[in-house]
Design a protein around this motif. Structure first.
Motif, short mmCIF file in Angstrom:
data_model
loop_
_atom_site.label_atom_id
_atom_site.label_comp_id
_atom_site.label_asym_id
_atom_site.label_seq_id
_atom_site.Cartn_x
_atom_site.Cartn_y
_atom_site.Cartn_z
N ILE A 152 0.79 -1.21 0.12
CA ILE A 152 -0.42 -0.30 0.08
C ILE A 152 0.64 1.33 0.45
N SER A 153 1.27 1.61 -1.12
CA SER A 153 2.03 2.93 -1.22
C SER A 153 1.62 4.18 -0.24
N THR A 154 0.36 4.54 0.04
CA THR A 154 0.15 5.08 0.67
C THR A 154 0.31 5.81 2.47
N PHE A 155 0.77 3.86 2.36
CA PHE A 155 0.84 3.96 3.57
C PHE A 155 2.26 4.36 4.95
N LYS A 156 3.21 4.56 4.44
CA LYS A 156 4.04 5.40 5.30
C LYS A 156 3.93 7.03 4.97
N GLU A 157 3.55 7.00 4.09
CA GLU A 157 2.93 8.85 4.03
C GLU A 157 1.80 9.01 5.16
N PHE A 158 1.20 8.47 4.76
CA PHE A 158 -0.10 8.21 5.97
C PHE A 158 1.09 8.25 7.29
#
Length: 853
Positions: free
Chosen positions: A327-333
């Motif tokens: 899930i590419s957005t997880f770390k930024e989230f």
């Protein structure tokens, strides 16, 4: 008193005590985080864990609740999924999703208490009543253990309220009768055992320890693991089943006396629940038993505690993690999550209080404004918070999307259209989601296909991770391989060995075997009472090999008949074909002797023909002498049939030529002896004896005896003739070509007939040895037969005591010796007279001696 009544009285009493002694913003299992929406997803998560703290001067440790930051990752995955869905115009347009987060305890009673609070809407429990003013609940998400999900699922099943679990797959929760509306997000671990055994056999480990939780899931895993290990010849060094709640095992003496301490095995498979007593034991083992190679699943990757000065024992662990998209957005989230963004999240506030020293207001139970934006979860050490999405968080994320896609599909098909009036919020019972939810399929944002149907949720691949846990709490996971059970067997496991860090501190792959593998030329010899992997190495038997390639050689392989094992018992070499060859010293010697004797015999024959009119040649019948010399020549020459590479023709001719030639020679001697006797008797017995002598009757002995021998040979050739044979066993590294006699009986009958004929000739000659005559041969005939019989009597024991080419050489030597004996005893004296004493070879001397006598 009924069980239900006593249970709810206990709950009410515990709540009363809790409200009296606990301030509102202290840690409480009744904490709840709520975000409103048109529809709400309720989530029950194990966010708090019990921790022990030893205080100096006190005997018993303090036990207190503490927020688990790694478990809080479930909440982050939930919030990320809901915010993405609410922002996505393609999913649930004009509708928002909310959430209500509850924490569950480590005991069944605590979990039941929290669930009843949500179910009834009151702290005062009223079973089978819902006191909530407005019901927006859409579905329930539970985890991580099956105990939590089964407790909640048992009651939700009465309402057929959708329940999605994100823990590991539990076969016993597949029962539709007991759990009619429960859906498991995780796929079954059908190939985990196969993957682990494939990894173990790849490194040629065959001595492995097992530490398993003694529960239904652990037993199921062992039942799949053990057969795979047996199939691949991997032995169990020890197996320790750890019952949940068996706290006596935590005593230090028991830890040191456990099988894992007493066994030197290097590789240990550990499988079970990290929240059980097994997880607590592992925290003890990591300090007591260093330098083990742990093979486990992804849920154990954060169980190790921080070690400041040395590598942690969890360093180098090989972890099987189910493969899923990122899930590419997880770390930024994760970077954006803070109390200032979610001020009503009491769980997040407690994390900031612990790790970023951000105080919580007793009045509002919120983080103070001046510090709520300070810090970030990504700054925490890995063993406190891992920014990589875990398997369980990934399942929470998919569970939210599953509910959203189900609701979206119901809207598209206008399910329960009566609930839609004037664009008001849809109202319908949650149980209607089940029909679509159990068959839902969709692609999540990472591109993975998600399905809640267990019969279709079978495609599972595993990432193999190598865990690097350095001092100061620096942890790092490296993907070193992958296991895909759907590929051909030789391609299922792929590994990058150069990327693996081993816990032993060595650069090379460690070994975990009970016995070192046997080298080339040796085989395994099992040790009594021990596992198959424990053995001694013994040298392969004669003419057997083991090349030591591949797996250990259980048995040595016997070389083919035309091959032999080298001295190291590692290779089968081609045997050389041998026979009594002319090139050999022995063969050459015998051939030279044969040639010499046959030449001498021929010369004697020439001499006798030249001096045929002399008395010494005429005496005792010159014709018989010629026949004897010719037969002796054939006797000598038949030796050549025994020398050189044999074939079918030579094998047949060997015995027949030998038998006929010697029969002629011996019968000729018998005829000569009888001639001597008749010559003497003719002078004393009158005309009758002279008639026999003049008629040449003794000469008929030769064809008669020879015919009998020919008949014997004919019967031999018809019934069981000699044939070409190979002897591959008598001599190491050699195949001996020889002539098999065929019928042994016929062979000895042949020799017996010759023996009888020879003995008869010897007796007759012996009786006639003293007969008066000028050139009486009786004495020489007696000596020749004595030599002949002696040679062949000695031949029998010598022949049977030798092997290979020597046996043939003995037979050739016997032929030469017996033939030479006859030649020397009978004809050499006559040749001596012819050449050395010619004066005696005259008619005058003969008459004078006759008159003198």
């Amino acid at each position: 008193m009924p069980t239900w009544i006593s249970f709810f009285l206990m709950l009410k009493l515990s709540m009363l005590q809790y409200n009296l002694v606990t301030p509102r913003c202290f840690i409480s299992l009744t904490d709840n985080v709520y975000q409103d929406g048109d529809m709400v997803i309720n989530v029950f998560l194990p966010l708090y864990t019990y921790q022990t703290k030893h205080t100096e001067g006190t005997e018993n440790p303090d036990i207190h609740l503490r927020i688990s930051p790694n478990n809080y990752q479930f909440v982050i995955a939930l919030k990320l999924a809901i915010e993405e869905i609410n922002k996505n115009a393609l999913i649930l347009p004009n509708m928002s999703l909310g959430y209500s987060i509850y924490t569950v305890g480590t005991h069944e009673m605590e979990t039941m208490k929290i669930f009843l609070i949500w179910l009834t809407g009151k702290f005062k429990h009223l079973p089978n009543y819902n006191c909530k003013s407005e019901e927006k609940s859409l579905a329930v998400i539970t985890g991580t253990t099956w105990e939590i999900s089964s407790i909640i699922g048992t009651l939700l099943g009465l309402y057929k309220h959708p329940q999605l679990t994100f823990g590991t797959f539990e076969p016993k929760m597949k029962d539709p009768g007991k759990f009619p509306s429960l859906y498991q997000m995780a796929s079954r671990d059908s190939f985990l055992a196969l993957g682990m055994v494939s990894l173990i056999t790849h490194f040629r480990w065959n001595w492995v320890g097992l530490v398993i939780s003694d529960d239904e899931k652990g037993v199921h895993f062992v039942s799949e693991l053990i057969p795979e290990m047996e199939t691949n010849e991997v032995c169990v060094a020890f197996m320790e089943m750890i019952p949940d709640g068996t706290w006596f095992s935590l005593i230090e003496s028991n830890v040191y006396n456990s099988p894992i301490a007493r066994n030197s095995v290097k590789v240990v498979i550990i499988y079970g629940n990290t929240d059980s007593s097994l997880g607590v034991l592992f925290r003890r083992w990591e300090h007591i038993f260093p330098w083990r190679i742990w093979v486990t699943t992804s849920k154990w990757e954060v169980i190790s505690s921080m070690r400041h000065f040395i590598l942690d024992t969890f360093h180098g662990t090989l972890i099987f993690s189910k493969h899923h998209g990122e899930i590419s957005t997880f770390k930024e989230f994760v970077k954006t999550v803070s109390p200032s963004k979610y001020p009503d999240d009491i769980f997040l506030a407690r994390l900031w209080e612990i790790y970023f020293d951000c105080a919580i207001s007793n009045a509002t139970c919120k983080s103070l404004k001046q510090c709520s934006s300070r810090g970030s979860l990504e700054l925490l050490p890995w063993h406190h918070f891992n920014t990589a999405m875990s398997d369980s968080s990934y399942h929470v994320y998919n569970a939210v999307y599953a509910v959203a896609h189900t609701l979206h599909k119901m809207l598209i098909h206008q399910v329960d259209i009566q609930g839609m009036k004037n664009r008001q919020r849809i109202k319908y019972p949650p149980w209607k989601l089940n029909q679509i939810l159990k068959n839902i399929q969709f692609m999540n944002p990472s591109g993975d296909l998600v399905t809640l149907n267990p019969s279709e949720n079978l495609y599972v691949e595993y990432d193999i991770l190598n865990f690097w846990n350095f001092p100061q709490g620096l942890g790092y996971k490296v993907k070193v391989g992958m296991f895909s059970p759907y590929l051909p067997t030789s391609q299922q496991l792929s590994l990058s060995e150069e990327s693996i860090e081993w816990s032993t501190g060595l650069g090379q792959t460690p070994m975990s075997v009970c016995s070192e593998s046997c080298g080339p030329g040796f085989r395994k010899s099992l040790q009594d009472g021990k596992a198959l992997c424990c053995f001694d190495c013994t040298l392969c038997p004669e003419n057997e090999i083991s090349n030591g390639t591949g797996k250990y050689m259980d048995h040595c392989v016997k070389c083919a008949d035309d091959q032999y094992a080298n001295t190291g018992r590692t290779l089968c070499l081609q045997k050389t074909v041998t026979y009594l060859a002319y090139e050999d010293t022995l063969g050459m010697t015998l051939a030279c002797m044969t040639l010499c004797f046959s030449t001498i015999t021929t010369l004697v024959f020439v001499v006798f023909v030249k001096y045929k009119n002399t008395p010494v040649v005429k005496a005792n019948n010159s014709t018989l002498s010629y026949i004897l010399l010719i037969s002796l020549t054939f006797c000598f020459l038949c030796s050549f049939l025994f020398i050189g590479q044999p074939n079918i023709t030579t094998c047949i001719l060997q015995q027949t030529t030998f038998g006929v030639a010697f029969t002629v020679a011996v019968s000729t001697i018998l005829a000569k002896t009888i001639t001597v006797i008749l010559a003497f008797k003719s002078t004393t017995l009158g005309r009758r004896m002279r008639g026999f002598l003049k008629s040449g009757s003794p000469k008929f002995i030769i064809p008669i005896c020879t015919l009998i021998q020919i008949i014997f040979s004919g019967i031999w050739l018809v019934t069981s003739p000699p044939f070409l044979d190979e002897d591959a066993r008598s001599e190491h590294g050699q195949i001996i070509l020889l002539c098999n006699k065929g019928s042994v009986t016929a062979f000895y009958c042949n020799l017996g007939y010759l023996g009888a004929l020879s003995i008869g000739s010897f007796i007759v000659a012996f009786l006639a040895r003293n007969l008066p005559d000028t050139f009486n041969e009786a004495k020489f005939l007696t000596f020749s037969m004595l030599v002949f019989c002696s040679v062949w009597i000695a031949f029998l024991p010598v022949y049977h005591s030798t092997k290979k080419n020597v046996m043939v050489a003995v037979e050739v030597f016997s032929i030469l010796a017996s033939s030479a004996g006859i030649l020397g005893c009978i004809f050499i004296p006559k040749c001596y007279i012819i050449f050395m004493r010619p004066e005696k070879n005259s008619l005058k001397v003969m008459k004078h001696r006759f008159q003198w006598k």
